[in-house]
Design an enzyme around this catalytic site. Structure first.
Site, PDB file in Angstrom:
ATOM      1  N   ASN A   1      62.338 116.952   3.533  1.00  0.00           N
ATOM      2  CA  ASN A   1      62.762 117.774   2.831  1.00  0.00           C
ATOM      3  C   ASN A   1      61.348 116.498   1.734  1.00  0.00           C
ATOM      4  O   ASN A   1      61.992 115.239   1.646  1.00  0.00           O
ATOM      5  CB  ASN A   1      63.065 118.399   2.608  1.00  0.00           C
ATOM      6  CG  ASN A   1      63.265 118.969   1.147  1.00  0.00           C
ATOM      7  OD1 ASN A   1      62.156 119.674   1.537  1.00  0.00           O
ATOM      8  ND2 ASN A   1      64.654 119.062   0.171  1.00  0.00           N
TER       9      ASN A   1
ATOM     10  N   VAL B   1      72.780 121.163   0.510  1.00  0.00           N
ATOM     11  CA  VAL B   1      71.377 121.089   0.232  1.00  0.00           C
ATOM     12  C   VAL B   1      71.125 119.864  -0.307  1.00  0.00           C
ATOM     13  O   VAL B   1      72.015 119.315  -1.331  1.00  0.00           O
ATOM     14  CB  VAL B   1      71.403 122.119  -1.609  1.00  0.00           C
ATOM     15  CG1 VAL B   1      70.586 123.288  -0.538  1.00  0.00           C
ATOM     16  CG2 VAL B   1      71.836 121.654  -2.113  1.00  0.00           C
ATOM     17  N   ASP B   2      70.055 118.920   0.083  1.00  0.00           N
ATOM     18  CA  ASP B   2      69.825 117.196  -0.605  1.00  0.00           C
ATOM     19  C   ASP B   2      70.159 116.344   0.398  1.00  0.00           C
ATOM     20  O   ASP B   2      69.844 115.763  -1.526  1.00  0.00           O
ATOM     21  CB  ASP B   2      68.346 117.919  -2.514  1.00  0.00           C
ATOM     22  CG  ASP B   2      68.054 119.475  -2.259  1.00  0.00           C
ATOM     23  OD1 ASP B   2      67.139 119.860  -1.074  1.00  0.00           O
ATOM     24  OD2 ASP B   2      67.594 119.827  -3.402  1.00  0.00           O
TER      25      ASP B   2
ATOM     26  N   HIS C   1      61.931 116.870  -2.849  1.00  0.00           N
ATOM     27  CA  HIS C   1      62.766 117.242  -3.398  1.00  0.00           C
ATOM     28  C   HIS C   1      61.961 116.592  -5.100  1.00  0.00           C
ATOM     29  O   HIS C   1      61.864 115.098  -4.885  1.00  0.00           O
ATOM     30  CB  HIS C   1      64.138 117.050  -3.695  1.00  0.00           C
ATOM     31  CG  HIS C   1      64.980 117.982  -4.268  1.00  0.00           C
ATOM     32  ND1 HIS C   1      65.429 119.396  -4.478  1.00  0.00           N
ATOM     33  CD2 HIS C   1      65.183 116.870  -5.509  1.00  0.00           C
ATOM     34  CE1 HIS C   1      65.928 119.248  -5.500  1.00  0.00           C
ATOM     35  NE2 HIS C   1      66.849 118.053  -6.147  1.00  0.00           N
TER      36      HIS C   1
ATOM     37  N   MET D   1      62.078 128.211   1.037  1.00  0.00           N
ATOM     38  CA  MET D   1      63.418 128.259  -0.502  1.00  0.00           C
ATOM     39  C   MET D   1      64.546 128.551   0.238  1.00  0.00           C
ATOM     40  O   MET D   1      64.893 129.825  -0.095  1.00  0.00           O
ATOM     41  CB  MET D   1      62.935 129.475  -1.148  1.00  0.00           C
ATOM     42  CG  MET D   1      61.656 128.591  -1.710  1.00  0.00           C
ATOM     43  SD  MET D   1      62.295 127.392  -3.143  1.00  0.00           S
ATOM     44  CE  MET D   1      63.189 128.031  -4.026  1.00  0.00           C
TER      45      MET D   1
ATOM     46  N   GLY E   1      74.087 118.332   5.481  1.00  0.00           N
ATOM     47  CA  GLY E   1      75.359 119.198   4.368  1.00  0.00           C
ATOM     48  C   GLY E   1      74.774 119.872   3.782  1.00  0.00           C
ATOM     49  O   GLY E   1      73.801 120.682   4.162  1.00  0.00           O
TER      50      GLY E   1
HETATM   51  C1  GRF Z   1      58.269 120.748  -4.833  1.00  0.00           C
HETATM   52  O1  GRF Z   1      58.634 120.352  -6.036  1.00  0.00           O
HETATM   53  C2  GRF Z   1      58.781 120.754  -3.957  1.00  0.00           C
HETATM   54  O2  GRF Z   1      59.573 119.358  -4.077  1.00  0.00           O
HETATM   55  C3  GRF Z   1      59.888 122.030  -4.619  1.00  0.00           C
HETATM   56  O3  GRF Z   1      59.238 122.826  -4.086  1.00  0.00           O
HETATM   57  C4  GRF Z   1      58.395 122.779  -5.152  1.00  0.00           C
HETATM   58  C5  GRF Z   1      57.203 123.275  -3.617  1.00  0.00           C
HETATM   59  O4  GRF Z   1      56.185 123.517  -4.297  1.00  0.00           O
HETATM   60  N1  GRF Z   1      61.096 121.385  -3.235  1.00  0.00           N
HETATM   61  P1  GRF Z   1      54.838 123.416  -3.205  1.00  0.00           P
HETATM   62  O5  GRF Z   1      55.193 124.817  -2.478  1.00  0.00           O
HETATM   63  O6  GRF Z   1      54.393 122.309  -2.314  1.00  0.00           O
HETATM   64  O7  GRF Z   1      53.458 123.392  -4.456  1.00  0.00           O
END
Ligand code: GRF
Length: 207
Positions: free
Chosen positions: A113, A151-152, A115, A96, A149
């Site tokens: 990553n 994010v994502d 998403h 995060m 960039g």
């Molecule tokens: C997932 O939905 C992922 O795509 C996003 O954050 C969430 C993490 O879930 N980036 P977890 O901790 O892997 O259960």
């Protein structure tokens, strides 16, 4: 029997629940999988992800952001932890924090990553809620390389779509997307480990 070549060493960054981490740990437990998670780092001491790592016998490291003067210093500590364990691929799984260019450069082309939307739609936080509020009829999951960039934004490796159903809740849509996430992330890691991903600009080709 000829000795097996060393598997790709994967480091994971995770802040929370760690279900995507678990998918990668489960894949690593299969001897034929060409990669193995060797360390999990969290910025939250109580993260379930760290407990999952310990349960799988994988190094679990809490790096406290408060111990560092700024974001770059924290990120360089992550790089050092990974480097110390010869990590060849760094995977964000529900991490995060936004990573600084210093981190991204250290893992250029070797950081992924996941998403919970079909990028470039709905980047950032609460992607599933964004999709519902927008009225999208499909959404899904994306695995992408991490770039500098905001994010994502990095080059897309794999995507899978799911329908958005009438009367969907954020929880129901998230659960449907999560099933795809758990399938896609190990698959993307496998393709990388097998040397089957090549990126040209934004376009990632799978061989
Ligand atoms: C997932 O939905 C992922 O795509 C996003 O954050 C969430 C993490 O879930 N980036 P977890 O901790 O892997 O259960």
């Amino acid at each position: 029997m000829t000795p097996r070549a060393e598997r790709l060493r994967v480091g994971v960054l995770a802040s929370g629940r760690g279900s995507n981490l678990q998918a990668l740990l489960d894949a690593s437990a299969r001897p034929e999988f060409p990669a193995e998670v060797v360390v999990v780092i969290s910025d939250r001491e109580g993260a379930a992800a760290l407990a999952r790592a310990r349960a799988a016998g994988v190094d679990a490291v809490f790096v406290n952001p408060k111990d560092f003067a700024d974001r770059v210093a924290f990120d360089l500590a992550l790089v050092a932890e990974f480097a110390a364990r010869r990590v060849g691929l760094a995977c964000n799984a529900g991490f995060m924090r936004i990573l600084s260019p210093a981190y991204v450069r250290a893992f250029a082309g070797r950081a992924m990553n996941i998403h919970p939307s079909l990028l470039p739609a709905f980047p950032g936080l609460h992607a599933q809620r964004q999709a519902l509020e927008y009225g999208a009829k499909v959404s899904g999951a994306t695995v992408h390389f991490v770039d500098e960039g905001a994010v994502d934004t990095g080059p897309i490796i794999l995507q899978a779509s799911v329908p958005v159903l009438p009367n969907d809740t954020e929880e129901a849509l998230s659960a449907r997307i999560l099933v795809e996430e758990h399938r896609l992330y190990p698959e993307a890691v496998r393709l990388f480990a097998e040397g089957r991903l090549s990126a040209e600009g934004r376009r990632v080709t799978i061989k």
